[in-house]
Design an enzyme around this catalytic site. Structure first.
Site, short mmCIF file in Angstrom:
data_model
loop_
_atom_site.label_atom_id
_atom_site.label_comp_id
_atom_site.label_asym_id
_atom_site.label_seq_id
_atom_site.Cartn_x
_atom_site.Cartn_y
_atom_site.Cartn_z
N GLY A 210 0.82 -1.20 0.00
CA GLY A 210 0.00 0.00 0.00
C GLY A 210 0.85 1.25 0.00
O GLY A 210 1.98 1.27 -0.51
N GLY A 213 4.45 5.12 5.21
CA GLY A 213 5.74 4.81 5.81
C GLY A 213 6.04 3.34 5.95
O GLY A 213 7.15 2.89 5.65
N GLU A 233 -3.05 -3.65 -5.75
CA GLU A 233 -4.06 -2.66 -6.10
C GLU A 233 -3.38 -1.39 -6.62
O GLU A 233 -3.69 -0.87 -7.68
CB GLU A 233 -4.88 -2.35 -4.86
CG GLU A 233 -5.84 -1.20 -4.99
CD GLU A 233 -6.50 -0.89 -3.65
OE1 GLU A 233 -6.88 0.27 -3.45
OE2 GLU A 233 -6.65 -1.80 -2.82
#
Length: 438
Positions: A210, A213, A233
């Site tokens: 994703g 950090g 994704e």
């Protein structure tokens, strides 16, 4: 052949009528000219609904309260601009798992106008939808009117992104840059969490990362790995670094071998330059990429996501703070379940052990645990306790898959911040999650 399709943005705004349903491109594919000018139609329309996802544009039509009677905005994923404007009362969240976002919305109501960003047409009359196919191709095929903001600054990408101008009603020539986000350096907590996760990643694994950090910290720990693949994704800037280093090559993938697969890209300008006309990166429709049954066809699939709060049974709230919508489910459930469908698949949910939250009574900020006995009232459950696998904080990593509630509570308390462990144990005992022999 195509010149008659070009119109001005004001001509597009004139197409908007009362009671229309409009969908715009997501994230980096957001049509900035349309979003910036839609408010001009306010005096002649009412009850116009606009759907968006991960928006960057500060559109007056939803940002300014004066337009609330003319426009509604429904979002698949909130960002700061939606969180700030939510108070006006004409903005609402669309609960969804990403792979069903487009199709379930289409089941509910038809789309009158679809607007998104794209590349300029090539010599064959094709444009590329460029940076997002979360739902864009799916909506485009069903909308009554299709408008593209074509722009030479957008990268030409491959996969299921090509659209012929015969299937487009209008084009607006624009010259803005796609929105970017920095490739942030991880902080100390991110690095600790990243190391815990990276230790569970093997040569030849297929990765979903994703944004933020922790994913960046994981990526920085992977340069000693070999033959990694990507089925994700979101395509991120940190993935480019690993591709350039030869770490990501997709040689061991069991689905789309040798190809990076994603449904949208969001990152730095350097990343956009890298994917321009790059056949190594394949952007396909979100309903396919994020389908858990498709994800599960990748042997050794690894899913890495983050959350806001986890309760002692394993429920993950990743999108709201109590009843207040903060972001969205996105593909978290899709990818976590899909990874566990895969042979030797693993799913990781990460979070810091604590957060600084303002006390409503004193007004002062105080440290609270993000591992809690029970979720806040009204919290949205983004990943059910049935689907959670690994949970990671800066204090450790535990696996909840197959465990009972008592075992889960014990494991999660072990990776909570030490100052909150005694309190969590007392609360768990009171709620019956554990017993006195814990």
């Amino acid at each position: 052949m195509k010149d008659h399709k070009y119109v001005t943005i004001d001509q597009v705004i004139d197409l908007v009528k009362s009671d229309m349903h409009i969908v715009v491109g997501a994230a980096s594919a957001e049509p900035q000219a349309f979003m910036s000018n839609l408010h001009k139609a306010a005096k002649k329309v009412n009850n116009v609904t606009v759907d968006n996802c991960l928006p960057f544009a500060d559109g007056k039509f939803f940002k300014d309260e004066e337009y609330r009677d003319s426009f509604y905005l429904d979002g698949w994923f909130y960002t700061p601009v939606l969180r700030k404007a939510h108070k006006h009362g004409n903005i609402s969240y669309i609960p969804n798992n990403l792979h069903f976002a487009g199709s379930k919305r289409l089941d509910y109501r038809k789309v009158d106008i679809f607007v998104t960003a794209a590349t300029l047409p090539d010599k064959h009359g094709y444009v590329s939808l460029s940076l997002s196919n979360i739902y864009e191709k799916e909506i485009l095929e069903q909308a009554d009117i299709v408008v593209l903001e074509v722009n030479e600054n957008f990268p030409y990408t491959y996969g299921d992104m090509e659209v012929h101008i015969n299937d487009i009603d209008y084009m607006v020539k624009t010259d803005y840059l796609p929105p970017t986000i920095p490739n942030l350096d991880p902080n100390e907590k991110d690095v600790k969490i990243g190391k815990f996760i990276a230790e569970k990643i093997n040569d030849g694994d297929c990765i979903q990362l994703g944004i933020g950090g922790v994913p960046n910290a994981v990526a920085k720990q992977l340069f000693d790995k070999k033959d990694l693949g990507i089925h994700t994704e979101m395509f991120t800037s940190s993935m480019v670094d690993l591709m350039k280093a030869g770490v990501i090559n997709g040689k061991k993938k069991t689905l789309h071998k040798g190809k990076v697969v994603c449904c949208f890209a969001l990152g730095t300008q350097e990343m956009y330059d890298y994917i321009d006309h790059n056949p190594a990166v394949t952007i396909l429709q979100g309903r396919y990429v994020n389908d858990p049954s498709v994800i599960g066809l990748n042997d050794n699939q690894v899913s890495i996501n983050s959350t806001l709060e986890v309760d002692l049974t394993g429920q993950c709230c990743s999108e709201s703070i109590g009843t207040r919508q903060f972001s969205g489910t996105g593909g978290q459930s899709d990818t976590a379940v899909g990874a566990q469908n895969a042979k030797n698949g693993r799913s990781f949910i990460s979070l810091y052990s604590t957060a600084m939250v303002r006390n409503k009574e004193t007004g002062e900020k105080e440290e609270v645990s993000k591992i809690v006995c029970t979720l806040k009232r009204g919290a949205g459950v983004s990943l059910s306790r049935n689907d959670v696998d690994y949970v990671v904080t800066e204090y450790g990593i535990v696996r909840l898959r197959g465990k009972n509630i008592r075992e889960r509570a014990k494991l999660l308390i072990s990776i909570a911040h030490p100052k909150f462990r005694k309190q969590l144990m007392e609360e768990a005992l009171k709620e019956g999650f554990i017993n006195e022999h814990f």
